[in-house]
Design an enzyme around this catalytic site. Structure first.
Site, PDB file in Angstrom:
ATOM      1  N   SER A  53       0.850  -1.183   0.000  1.00  0.00           N
ATOM      2  CA  SER A  53       0.000   0.000   0.000  1.00  0.00           C
ATOM      3  C   SER A  53       0.887   1.236   0.000  1.00  0.00           C
ATOM      4  CB  SER A  53      -0.903   0.002   1.243  1.00  0.00           C
ATOM      5  OG  SER A  53      -1.799   1.086   1.206  1.00  0.00           O
ATOM      6  N   ALA A  54       0.665   2.127  -0.958  1.00  0.00           N
ATOM      7  CA  ALA A  54       1.589   3.234  -1.180  1.00  0.00           C
ATOM      8  C   ALA A  54       1.708   4.173   0.016  1.00  0.00           C
ATOM      9  CB  ALA A  54       1.155   4.023  -2.425  1.00  0.00           C
ATOM     10  N   HIS A  55       0.609   4.387   0.755  1.00  0.00           N
ATOM     11  CA  HIS A  55       0.692   5.353   1.851  1.00  0.00           C
ATOM     12  C   HIS A  55       1.648   4.897   2.944  1.00  0.00           C
ATOM     13  CE1 HIS A  55      -2.102   2.667   3.982  1.00  0.00           C
ATOM     14  NE2 HIS A  55      -1.805   3.328   5.076  1.00  0.00           N
ATOM     15  N   CYS A 179      -9.368  -1.489  25.587  1.00  0.00           N
ATOM     16  CA  CYS A 179     -10.075  -0.356  26.184  1.00  0.00           C
ATOM     17  C   CYS A 179      -9.956   0.884  25.294  1.00  0.00           C
ATOM     18  CB  CYS A 179      -9.580  -0.080  27.592  1.00  0.00           C
ATOM     19  SG  CYS A 179      -7.813  -0.316  27.845  1.00  0.00           S
TER      20      CYS A 179
END
Length: 319
Positions: A53-55, A179
């Site tokens: 994924s490029a990001h 949580c």
């Protein structure tokens, strides 16, 4: 077969070369999710398909990468037309694809040196956090890991509050804790590892992170954790000495992580060595966090017993 090159939550690298050899011998294609590794370190050979994924490496968001090795049979699972040899439909976002490729090329040119630098900063965080903050468990393999990622869990801490306070101090981190507002169950990764989930913090250092940023994070973290623990009424002193009661029952029904563990820690000193504390809890995280607390505190987790509501977690005091 599918495998991550390295786990996204704790950074542990998988033994891809060995898995690839097993898959090759069995004639099974291997899909490798290399989203966290691409742009940071080489991915071992032997894969059939490689996803990224490029990001993750600083490229444009919304651009994915799927490399299909020659000779691997591949059929699209969704709509297709004549484009991309029948593998994808519609018009591709050519500018974003070019930007993704250019950014990957750019970061890979500096990856070796930057990985060494970030690994040193992460090593510092891994060593300093347990020294600066009491009752912390650093998780993930200390050696076979990504260079930029470190995960640790803080006992007696509410994960959502901790992330909020760190954000106010200028640090954007994430969590696999039970949580947090998005989920009340622990991360499946932390659950499978059998480690503490409450107060979990995942720190990811982007390329270019300065040493001064790490200095300030290590300066801020102890104060933030102490403040959150104080609000929750966490124990701050050693357990009280032996008391006559041979066993106690703590009713933590309806209370969420990390309250059941805090209540347990408050009363463990009220039973003699060999005595037991039974914690009644309907919080799913208690099944993970109470045994983890016992391991950290060198107490015995006897086990879980059925109860009218939730479960009864029995702990025996050893010291």
């Amino acid at each position: 077969a599918c495998l991550q090159s390295a786990n996204h939550e704790v950074g542990t690298g998988q033994q891809l070369a060995a898995v690839a050899e097993l898959c090759r011998a069995a004639g099974v294609p291997l899909l490798v999710d290399a989203a966290q590794s691409l742009g940071r370190e080489p991915v071992p050979d032997g894969w059939s398909l490689l996803a990224g994924s490029a990001h993750k490496w600083g490229g444009p968001s919304g651009v994915g990468l799927l490399a299909v090795r020659k000779g691997v049979r591949f059929a699209a699972q969704g709509p297709a037309d004549e484009r991309e040899a029948g593998r994808a439909a519609g018009f591709e976002n050519i500018p974003a694809i070019v930007a993704a490729a250019a950014s990957l090329r750019a970061v890979r040119a500096e990856a070796a040196a930057e990985s060494v630098r970030l690994r040193a900063l992460v090593d510092r965080i891994r060593a300093a956090v347990p020294e600066l903050v009491p009752d912390v468990e650093v998780v993930g393999d200390p050696v076979r890991r990504l260079p930029h990622l470190v995960t640790f869990s803080c006992l007696y801490v509410d994960g959502e509050t901790l992330l909020h306070e760190l954000d106010r101090a200028g640090f954007s981190v994430s969590s696999g804790s039970s949580c947090t507002s998005s989920t009340l169950t622990p991360s499946h990764v932390l659950r499978a590892m059998g480690v503490l989930s409450e107060g979990n913090v995942r720190v990811s250092l982007p390329n270019g992170t300065a040493e001064a940023d790490v200095d300030r994070f290590l300066e801020v973290l102890p104060r933030v954790v102490a403040e959150v623990r104080q609000r929750l009424g966490a124990p701050v002193s050693p357990p009280r000495e032996t008391a006559p009661a041979a066993s106690l029952v703590v009713d933590a029904l309806g209370k969420r992580c990390p309250i059941p563990v805090i209540e347990l820690a408050k009363v463990i000193g009220e039973v003699p060595v060999g005595g037991t504390v039974t914690v009644l809890s309907d919080d799913e995280a208690a099944r993970l966090d109470i045994p983890a607390w016992c391991a950290m505190r060198e107490q015995e987790y006897v086990g879980e017993e059925p109860a009218d509501r939730g479960a009864a977690h029995v702990v025996r005091r050893l010291s």
